[in-house]
Scaffold this motif. Structure first.
Motif, short mmCIF file in Angstrom:
data_model
loop_
_atom_site.label_atom_id
_atom_site.label_comp_id
_atom_site.label_asym_id
_atom_site.label_seq_id
_atom_site.Cartn_x
_atom_site.Cartn_y
_atom_site.Cartn_z
N CYS A 159 -13.27 -32.08 45.26
CA CYS A 159 -13.66 -31.55 43.95
C CYS A 159 -14.71 -32.43 43.30
CB CYS A 159 -12.42 -31.44 43.04
SG CYS A 159 -12.78 -30.97 41.33
N GLY A 160 -15.73 -31.77 42.74
CA GLY A 160 -16.75 -32.48 41.98
C GLY A 160 -16.85 -31.92 40.57
N ILE A 161 -17.24 -32.76 39.63
CA ILE A 161 -17.30 -32.36 38.22
C ILE A 161 -18.65 -32.76 37.64
CG2 ILE A 161 -16.26 -32.68 35.93
CD1 ILE A 161 -13.62 -33.39 37.46
N LEU A 162 -19.25 -31.85 36.91
CA LEU A 162 -20.52 -32.13 36.23
C LEU A 162 -20.37 -31.74 34.77
CD1 LEU A 162 -23.51 -32.96 36.26
CD2 LEU A 162 -24.07 -30.58 36.82
N THR A 163 -20.41 -32.73 33.88
CA THR A 163 -20.29 -32.50 32.45
C THR A 163 -21.66 -32.65 31.79
OG1 THR A 163 -18.05 -33.41 32.49
CG2 THR A 163 -19.09 -33.18 30.35
N GLU A 164 -22.05 -31.64 31.04
CA GLU A 164 -23.34 -31.65 30.35
C GLU A 164 -23.14 -31.28 28.89
OE1 GLU A 164 -26.68 -30.44 33.41
OE2 GLU A 164 -25.14 -28.88 33.37
N ALA A 165 -24.13 -31.63 28.06
CA ALA A 165 -24.02 -31.34 26.63
C ALA A 165 -25.38 -30.92 26.08
CB ALA A 165 -23.51 -32.56 25.87
N THR A 166 -25.35 -30.09 25.04
CA THR A 166 -26.57 -29.77 24.29
C THR A 166 -26.45 -30.45 22.93
OG1 THR A 166 -25.61 -27.73 23.40
CG2 THR A 166 -26.85 -27.56 25.45
N LEU A 167 -27.53 -31.07 22.51
CA LEU A 167 -27.52 -31.87 21.29
C LEU A 167 -28.25 -31.17 20.16
CD1 LEU A 167 -28.41 -35.34 22.86
CD2 LEU A 167 -26.14 -34.35 22.47
N ASN A 177 -22.79 -28.27 21.98
CA ASN A 177 -21.95 -27.65 23.00
C ASN A 177 -21.73 -28.61 24.16
OD1 ASN A 177 -21.88 -24.74 21.97
ND2 ASN A 177 -24.09 -25.08 22.13
N ILE A 178 -20.59 -28.46 24.80
CA ILE A 178 -20.25 -29.23 26.00
C ILE A 178 -19.95 -28.24 27.10
CG2 ILE A 178 -18.60 -30.83 27.03
CD1 ILE A 178 -18.14 -31.66 23.94
N ILE A 179 -20.49 -28.49 28.27
CA ILE A 179 -20.23 -27.63 29.42
C ILE A 179 -19.60 -28.47 30.51
CG2 ILE A 179 -21.27 -26.19 31.21
CD1 ILE A 179 -23.50 -25.61 29.06
N ILE A 180 -18.39 -28.10 30.90
CA ILE A 180 -17.67 -28.80 31.95
C ILE A 180 -17.70 -27.93 33.19
CG2 ILE A 180 -15.45 -29.73 32.70
CD1 ILE A 180 -14.81 -30.25 29.77
N GLY A 181 -18.41 -28.39 34.22
CA GLY A 181 -18.51 -27.66 35.48
C GLY A 181 -17.63 -28.30 36.54
N ILE A 182 -16.87 -27.47 37.24
CA ILE A 182 -15.94 -27.96 38.25
C ILE A 182 -16.06 -27.12 39.52
CG2 ILE A 182 -13.49 -28.30 38.84
CD1 ILE A 182 -12.95 -28.80 35.89
N GLY A 183 -16.24 -27.80 40.64
CA GLY A 183 -16.26 -27.12 41.93
C GLY A 183 -15.17 -27.68 42.82
N ILE A 184 -14.36 -26.79 43.40
CA ILE A 184 -13.23 -27.21 44.23
C ILE A 184 -13.33 -26.54 45.60
CG2 ILE A 184 -10.71 -27.26 44.45
CD1 ILE A 184 -10.53 -26.98 41.41
N ASN A 185 -13.20 -27.34 46.65
CA ASN A 185 -13.15 -26.82 48.01
C ASN A 185 -11.71 -26.44 48.34
OD1 ASN A 185 -15.84 -27.60 48.19
ND2 ASN A 185 -15.38 -29.50 49.26
N CYS A 186 -11.46 -25.16 48.47
CA CYS A 186 -10.09 -24.71 48.75
C CYS A 186 -9.82 -24.62 50.24
CB CYS A 186 -9.84 -23.36 48.07
SG CYS A 186 -9.90 -23.43 46.27
N THR A 187 -10.58 -23.80 50.94
CA THR A 187 -10.38 -23.61 52.37
C THR A 187 -11.72 -23.69 53.08
OG1 THR A 187 -10.57 -21.20 52.18
CG2 THR A 187 -8.35 -22.15 52.02
N GLY A 188 -11.68 -23.89 54.38
CA GLY A 188 -12.92 -23.93 55.15
C GLY A 188 -12.77 -24.83 56.36
N SER A 189 -13.85 -24.94 57.09
CA SER A 189 -13.88 -25.75 58.29
C SER A 189 -14.93 -26.85 58.14
CB SER A 189 -14.21 -24.89 59.52
OG SER A 189 -14.50 -25.68 60.64
N GLU A 190 -14.60 -28.04 58.60
CA GLU A 190 -15.55 -29.13 58.51
C GLU A 190 -16.82 -28.82 59.32
OE1 GLU A 190 -15.71 -33.88 59.61
OE2 GLU A 190 -13.85 -33.03 58.79
#
Length: 277
Positions: free
Chosen positions: A144-152, A161-174
């Motif tokens: 899982c990776g997370i990218l947090t960004e904000a607008t000022l 505003n705050i934007i919290i982006g989250i990506g999760i690898n659930c299934t797959g093959s290496e």
């Protein structure tokens, strides 16, 4: 897109291997958690963070969640790309508009990591560790990776505003992973959960503290989940690469490292790599 199994004289059954990420499935799982937040779903999009920014500029509501089954331009920290193929992961962003001063903005990323870890543990039944500052690891591989960004606000000088982006690898093959992350990235694995359930739980955990005011137990849990404490690491500070041992995490979420030269460095941001698991 759902697979239906048919058995003669018995009837029909939703195939247990079906795991379709959909707007209807997400809404059902959100409502079962008492979450009634705006949802925008894409089968495919460039980046959920980019879409969330667009929504924010158009006056989107606090708590709006953007979820995609596939990203064509997924982004990670430091301008890196984030591998986001269809049908194997969860890619989501949550738009937060706290409506006031954010006392500890650095804690937003800390809580995002804790929230994602809690969601994975609750829905998938596996415990994950946190690699400072915002990667989740399972079996010594990033899942899982997370990218947090904000607008000022230029006028008010605060965060709009705050934007919290989250990506999760659930299934797959290496074998399907790009060369640059093969051997480094992993997957939660199949069984006992759906991506709709996991995405909904992540959103629910994020919105739980949508005002960005966090209790003390958040940093304690972050410390307890840290996979860096006590390890030898390479780290970047002031453009120079150093080697040292991680002493722990400060109350404000900074990484405390004792360099090989004997100095103690407190890192607010930067790049850290484990020399050996």
């Amino acid at each position: 897109g759902y697979s239906i199994s048919a058995t003669r004289c018995k009837g029909y059954m939703l195939d247990e291997n079906s795991d379709i990420l959909s707007e209807a499935g997400l809404l059902t799982c959100l409502r079962s958690r008492g979450v009634n937040t705006p949802l925008v779903f894409f089968s495919e999009t460039d980046s959920t963070n980019i879409q969330a920014k667009r929504i924010a500029l158009e006056g989107g509501k606090h708590g709006t969640a953007v979820v995609a089954n596939k990203q064509t331009a997924g982004r990670g920290r430091l301008g890196r790309s984030f591998y986001s193929p269809a049908d194997t992961g969860i890619y989501l962003s949550v738009l937060l508009s706290p409506g006031g001063a954010v006392p500890e903005p650095q804690m937003i990323t800390v809580y995002a990591a804790v929230a994602a870890a809690r969601a994975i543990e609750k829905v998938c039944g596996v415990s994950v560790g946190i690699k400072w500052v915002n990667d989740l690891y399972l079996n010594e591989k990033k899942i899982c990776g997370i990218l947090t960004e904000a607008t000022l606000s230029m006028e008010g000088g605060g965060i709009d505003n705050i934007i919290i982006g989250i990506g999760i690898n659930c299934t797959g093959s290496e074998d399907d992973l790009p060369d640059d992350i093969r051997g480094k990235a992993g997957f939660i694995g199949k069984g006992g959960y759906t991506r709709n359930e996991l995405a909904a739980e992540v959103i629910a955990q994020i919105i739980r503290y949508g005002d960005c005011v966090f209790p003390d137990d958040v940093i304690e849990e972050y410390r307890n989940r840290s996979i860096l404490t006590g390890r030898k690491v390479n780290y970047t500070k002031g453009g120079a690469v150093s080697t040292g041992s991680v002493l722990g995490i400060s109350d404000s979420g900074c990484l405390i490292v004792r360099s090989d030269s004997g100095d103690t460095d407190e890192l607010f941001s930067g790049e850290v790599s484990i020399t050996q698991f």
